[in-house]
Each structure stands twice: as C-alpha cells, then as structure tokens.
Scaffold this motif. Structure first.
Motif, PDB file in Angstrom:
ATOM      1  N   ASN A 319     -17.073  20.870 -47.399  1.00 57.52           N
ATOM      2  CA  ASN A 319     -17.645  21.293 -46.122  1.00 57.52           C
ATOM      3  C   ASN A 319     -16.970  20.632 -44.931  1.00 57.52           C
ATOM      4  O   ASN A 319     -17.540  20.556 -43.843  1.00 57.52           O
ATOM      5  CB  ASN A 319     -19.149  20.993 -46.134  1.00 57.52           C
ATOM      6  N   ASP A 320     -15.751  20.182 -45.139  1.00 58.11           N
ATOM      7  CA  ASP A 320     -14.914  19.576 -44.103  1.00 58.11           C
ATOM      8  C   ASP A 320     -13.561  20.259 -44.177  1.00 58.11           C
ATOM      9  O   ASP A 320     -12.656  19.789 -44.865  1.00 58.11           O
ATOM     10  CB  ASP A 320     -14.795  18.076 -44.373  1.00 58.11           C
ATOM     11  N   LEU A 343     -11.330  28.048 -39.826  1.00 54.90           N
ATOM     12  CA  LEU A 343     -12.458  27.206 -40.204  1.00 54.90           C
ATOM     13  C   LEU A 343     -12.364  25.822 -39.575  1.00 54.90           C
ATOM     14  O   LEU A 343     -13.389  25.233 -39.192  1.00 54.90           O
ATOM     15  CB  LEU A 343     -12.536  27.099 -41.730  1.00 54.90           C
ATOM     16  N   PHE A 347     -15.179  23.913 -37.314  1.00 54.28           N
ATOM     17  CA  PHE A 347     -15.639  22.574 -37.689  1.00 54.28           C
ATOM     18  C   PHE A 347     -15.477  21.607 -36.526  1.00 54.28           C
ATOM     19  O   PHE A 347     -16.338  20.737 -36.309  1.00 54.28           O
ATOM     20  CB  PHE A 347     -14.863  22.073 -38.908  1.00 54.28           C
ATOM     21  N   MET A 350     -18.394  21.539 -34.237  1.00 51.91           N
ATOM     22  CA  MET A 350     -19.539  20.826 -34.806  1.00 51.91           C
ATOM     23  C   MET A 350     -19.330  19.323 -34.752  1.00 51.91           C
ATOM     24  O   MET A 350     -20.267  18.551 -34.472  1.00 51.91           O
ATOM     25  CB  MET A 350     -19.762  21.305 -36.244  1.00 51.91           C
ATOM     26  N   ARG A 411     -20.375  17.964 -41.245  1.00 50.80           N
ATOM     27  CA  ARG A 411     -20.301  18.583 -42.569  1.00 50.80           C
ATOM     28  C   ARG A 411     -21.630  19.249 -42.934  1.00 50.80           C
ATOM     29  O   ARG A 411     -21.643  20.319 -43.555  1.00 50.80           O
ATOM     30  CB  ARG A 411     -19.931  17.533 -43.619  1.00 50.80           C
ATOM     31  N   TYR A 414     -21.904  22.421 -40.911  1.00 55.59           N
ATOM     32  CA  TYR A 414     -20.954  23.383 -41.472  1.00 55.59           C
ATOM     33  C   TYR A 414     -21.482  23.954 -42.790  1.00 55.59           C
ATOM     34  O   TYR A 414     -21.382  25.154 -43.053  1.00 55.59           O
ATOM     35  CB  TYR A 414     -19.602  22.706 -41.687  1.00 55.59           C
ATOM     36  N   ALA A 418     -21.507  27.711 -41.453  1.00 54.17           N
ATOM     37  CA  ALA A 418     -20.229  28.360 -41.761  1.00 54.17           C
ATOM     38  C   ALA A 418     -20.009  28.544 -43.264  1.00 54.17           C
ATOM     39  O   ALA A 418     -19.620  29.621 -43.722  1.00 54.17           O
ATOM     40  CB  ALA A 418     -19.074  27.555 -41.150  1.00 54.17           C
ATOM     41  N   GLN A 419     -20.247  27.483 -44.039  1.00 56.71           N
ATOM     42  CA  GLN A 419     -20.022  27.600 -45.482  1.00 56.71           C
ATOM     43  C   GLN A 419     -20.975  28.614 -46.107  1.00 56.71           C
ATOM     44  O   GLN A 419     -20.574  29.445 -46.921  1.00 56.71           O
ATOM     45  CB  GLN A 419     -20.197  26.232 -46.146  1.00 56.71           C
TER      46      GLN A 419
END
Length: 522
Positions: A319-320, A343, A347, A350, A411, A414, A418-419
């Motif tokens: 998640n990074d 992506l 990130f 965030m 993370r 995200y 996003a994930q």
C-alpha cells in the motif's frame, strides 16, 4: 429432441425467472444503498478481540484468518436493516440459487453476451464497462504488466537482466471445480528497449511451457489473465484489503485510540463501518454457494485453503506505491511505468496530508514519543496485522519518527481508498470481458455458462454501489479549527488533482481521485 423440448418448456423459463429475480435484487440493492453517514466518534465501546473466521462465521472453516465476532461489531456501526437483508440473501442462495446446472455457454460475441446479462435496468444505475485497448485484439500481456490493475504482479527476476515475471504458480495447489484448467501460471517478460516496453516471451501453465510461436499461446494467455484476476479478487482484494488489512487496522484503532485523540479523528472516516460491512459481505461471498466458489475456479475447499494460506502473506508495503515498485525492481529499468507513476502521484497527496496533520498536534519526534496512546496503538497494530506495520514504539522518539508515522497513515488511507478501488470496482472494465480474460478456463474450451457469467456481472455491479467519497470534507470530525482546515485542504488537493488529470484524455487504466472512496464499506 426430448432434451430440446425440456429446455424450451422447463429450463429456459426457469432460468428467465431465476435470472431476473437476482438481477432485480442486485438493482434493488444499488438503488437503496446510500453513502455512510460517519458520526463523530465517542468513547465507551467494548473492546474487540478478533477470533478465527471459523469462530466468527459458522460454516467457514478458516483457522488462520481472523475476524470480529458479530456480537462485537461496534454499536455505532450496526445497521439492522442491512444485516437482515444480507441474511435473507444468504438464505436465498440455497432456497433459490442464482445458479442453474446445465445451462448453455454465453454468446461467442462478447458485446452480445454482455448486453444480455447487463440489462437496460443495470445501465440505468451504472454505465456498461469499456473494453481496454489491451483487449482489442490478442491480449497484450506486456502492456497489462505496466498499465492497469495487474501491474502489481510485475517483478524483476534476480540474476537475469531485463527479465520480469508474474509468478502465480502457487494457485495450482488448490482444489479447482471439475473440468477446469489449473491456474498456476508463470509469465516471463523481456524489456524491449527500443519501445521502452515489456514483451511477454514465455508462459508456464497447465498447458506446459509456451512461447508466442506455440499454437497454445492464446490459450496460455487466457490462463495467465484468469489466474491474475482470480488472485487479485480473492487474495489481494478480499483477503488482504478487507480481512488482514482493513479489519485489523479498524480493530486496533478503535481498541487503543480514545475518541478525543487527534489520530482517531483523522482515521475514523477510513475505518468506520468496517466490521459491520465485512461481516455481511463475508457471509455473502465466502460461504458455500456464495459468489466466490460459484464464479471463480476454486472449489469451496480450495477457496478456504487459499484464504488460510495467503492471509499471513499480507504486507503493508503493498500500500506504498513508490516503495512497493522499488522493491519489485520495476523502476528505471528501460520501460515506461504509467500505472506506477499514477499511483505514486495519488499516494504523495495522502502522504503530504498526513505530514501536515501530524505537525498540527506534535511539535517534533520527541513530542510524539510522549503520547502513550500512539505507542499502545502501534503495539496493537503489530499484534493484529499480519507481519506488522513497519513501526515500533521503541522508535517513536528517534529522528524520523514523525515521517515514519506519516508514511504509515498514508498507507492506511491508500489501503482503504486507492488500493480497494484498484482491486475492486476498478476491474469493472476488465473482468467482464471474458473472451479475453475468462473467469474460468474449461479444459473442453467452452465459454462460461450463463449462470456463472450473470453472477459475475451482478457481483461486479454491486461493487459499484454509491459510497462516501474520499474527496468529502471530513472537517466536522476534527478536534479544532486547524485540524478541520487540514481535512478541508486534503479534500481540495484531491479535487485539484482530479481537475489536472481531466485535462488529459480519459484512459481506462488510470485511477482518478474522483473514483476513490473513503473506506471499504458498502
């Protein structure tokens, strides 16, 4: 002659009734679903101690996957109407199943197959999927390795310069449905320095080792995409985002951060509703006869083994995007990485938000070390999240502790936005084109039966229900005006990024800020 007569007189009318019953139920759920109203948190809730899934949900014999028991769902998350509706739906899976044995395969024309399953009523609620450019002809695995949801599988092969792979061989060990090809697949890619791209050069699968010159190459590519979308949906999405990641993050946060703590106020939009939602959808998707074992390749027993085996492989670094891409060795290798760039940009928004927010409440690393609630939170996270979260209470007072905590918070945001989008709703434009990316690969070469495809369509349709958006201003949750201003600033930053991206032509593989939801919950 008799079989055809029975089909016309009995089985076709029954399928018509069955199909429309479940179509209307899916549309009904879509119409009624409204974005969650996230309340201001309060103290006094009971502590949540996760148990094995076998204890939490009767009928799911998983011993390693952890979950909250139904009675431990926080009171402010409980939604009686939704709970009762899902119980009815699970009961209907056995009383009037969406599946009907002996149905013919879907039409060979993918547009016609979609049109017959994704009806005008569906389209009234949500637009039909767009065919990705990579699927216009023979699937371009090299392009999919750097653009779209499957880019996460691309990794460098150590000791072989210019060689990359998707390694999904482990999927072969799990029991499959009768008549299906096993999904264990390894795809090799070679860098094309002239085009700054990747080319698929070899696929190892149940068909053997194949190359582009092999007549089995097209079938091998379908197996590769079937393996990728299956692993993406079951492991990366549901097991890692919903169960190992989102659920444990929410439990640790509720258990250790008091209602008046600035970090709980920051995290609350991203964890609220997690236990209620997970409990409902786990029953609808994972129980025998649920979405997973009737749509994907694995039997119920195979699915359960896969979840148990892969739960402990959760890794917060997934998640990074910048760190994950560096670890997989895909940056600066002579080919373009458009999805990684996309992506990483999201990130960074965030991460900047987390940095600014922490600076409001903590003067420096030493001040962070004095907060006992943060230390207890980190201990709980490391206890509950498989493989920990990359932080330790012992490092809180050290140089860089604030930056490390900000990165962890980014993370988390995200993960749930996003994930979750990338692995869930985002595959709408990929997973329904089963002529290129089958959800099952039959040894006989047949296409998916009507019931399997219809259930796939409705399951993906329900992933696109209306949710609370990440761009929403959560300033009302803040402790003070400074915190509220920073939450509003984050909302504004996402909106500005969206506007900037809209100046370029829309592309199916790109993840946009306006598509991101604030949490993983229906």
């Amino acid at each position: 002659m008799m079989a055809r007569l029975m089909w016309n007189l009995v089985w076709r009318p029954l399928w018509f009734v069955r199909r429309w019953f479940w179509n209307l139920l899916a549309i009904f759920k879509s119409v009624l679903n409204k974005p969650l109203v996230i309340p201001v948190p309060s103290d006094g809730g009971r502590r949540i101690e996760p148990v094995t899934m076998a204890e939490a949900v009767a009928g799911l014999p998983l011993q390693r996957v952890m979950a909250a028991r139904q009675q431990d769902i926080p009171a402010d998350e409980r939604q009686t109407t939704k709970t009762l509706f899902y119980r009815l739906q699970v009961w209907l899976y056995s009383a009037f199943s969406p599946m009907q044995a002996g149905l013919p395969p879907i039409n060979a024309d993918p547009e016609l197959a979609l049109e017959r399953s994704y009806t005008a009523l569906h389209r009234w609620r949500f637009a039909a999927p767009t065919l990705p450019a990579e699927y216009l002809g023979s699937p371009d695995l090299g392009a999919l390795a750097v653009r779209g949801p499957y880019a996460c599988y691309t990794q460098r092969v150590d000791g072989e310069p210019g060689v990359f792979e998707w390694d999904l061989l482990s999927l072969s060990q799990y029991e499959h449905q009768p008549g299906l090809r096993k999904l264990g697949v390894l795809v090799r890619f070679q860098v094309d320095t002239r085009r700054r791209a990747l080319n698929a050069t070899r696929i190892r699968s149940a068909l053997g080792d194949t190359t582009p010159a092999d007549p089995r190459w097209e079938q091998a590519k379908k197996l590769a995409l079937c393996a990728a979308t299956t692993h993406l949906s079951l492991v990366r999405h549901f097991n890692w985002v919903h169960l190992a990641g989102g659920a444990m993050l929410a439990i640790a946060t509720r258990n250790q951060l008091p209602a008046g703590h600035p970090l709980l106020r920051l995290m609350f939009p991203y964890i609220y509703g997690t236990q209620q939602s997970n409990d409902m959808v786990t029953r609808g998707q994972m129980l025998r006869g649920g979405d997973f074992d009737t749509v994907f390749s694995f039997s119920f027993e195979g699915q359960c083994r896969l979840f148990d085996d892969s739960y402990g492989a959760f890794d917060i670094v997934h998640n990074d995007p910048p760190q994950d891409a560096r670890r997989r060795g895909v940056l600066g290798q002579g080919f373009e990485t458009p999805t990684e760039d996309n992506l990483a940009q999201l990130f960074e928004l965030m991460l900047d938000h987390a940095r600014r927010y922490l600076r409001i409440y903590f003067a420096d690393d030493a001040a962070l070390a004095q907060d006992t609630a943060v230390a207890a939170w980190i201990d709980e996270l490391n206890r509950l999240v498989p493989n920990g979260v990359g932080l330790a209470r012992e490092t809180l007072g050290q140089t860089g502790a604030m930056e490390a905590l900000a990165r962890f918070i980014a993370r988390c945001i995200y993960l749930v936005s996003a994930q979750h989008e990338l692995l869930g709703s985002f595959v709408w434009n990929y997973q329904l084109w089963t002529h290129r990316q089958p959800v099952r690969v039959y040894a006989s070469g047949q296409r998916e039966p009507l019931d399997v495809y219809q259930r796939l369509v409705n399951a993906n349709f329900n992933l696109n229900v209306t949710r609370r958006m990440l761009e929403y201003d959560f300033g009302y949750l803040a402790l003070d005006t400074e915190g509220a201003a920073e939450m509003k600033r984050f909302s504004w930053a996402l909106e500005m990024e969206q506007r900037g991206m809209q100046k370029q032509p829309w592309t199916v593989w790109k993840l946009y800020p306006a598509a991101l939801k604030a949490n993983i919950n229906a």
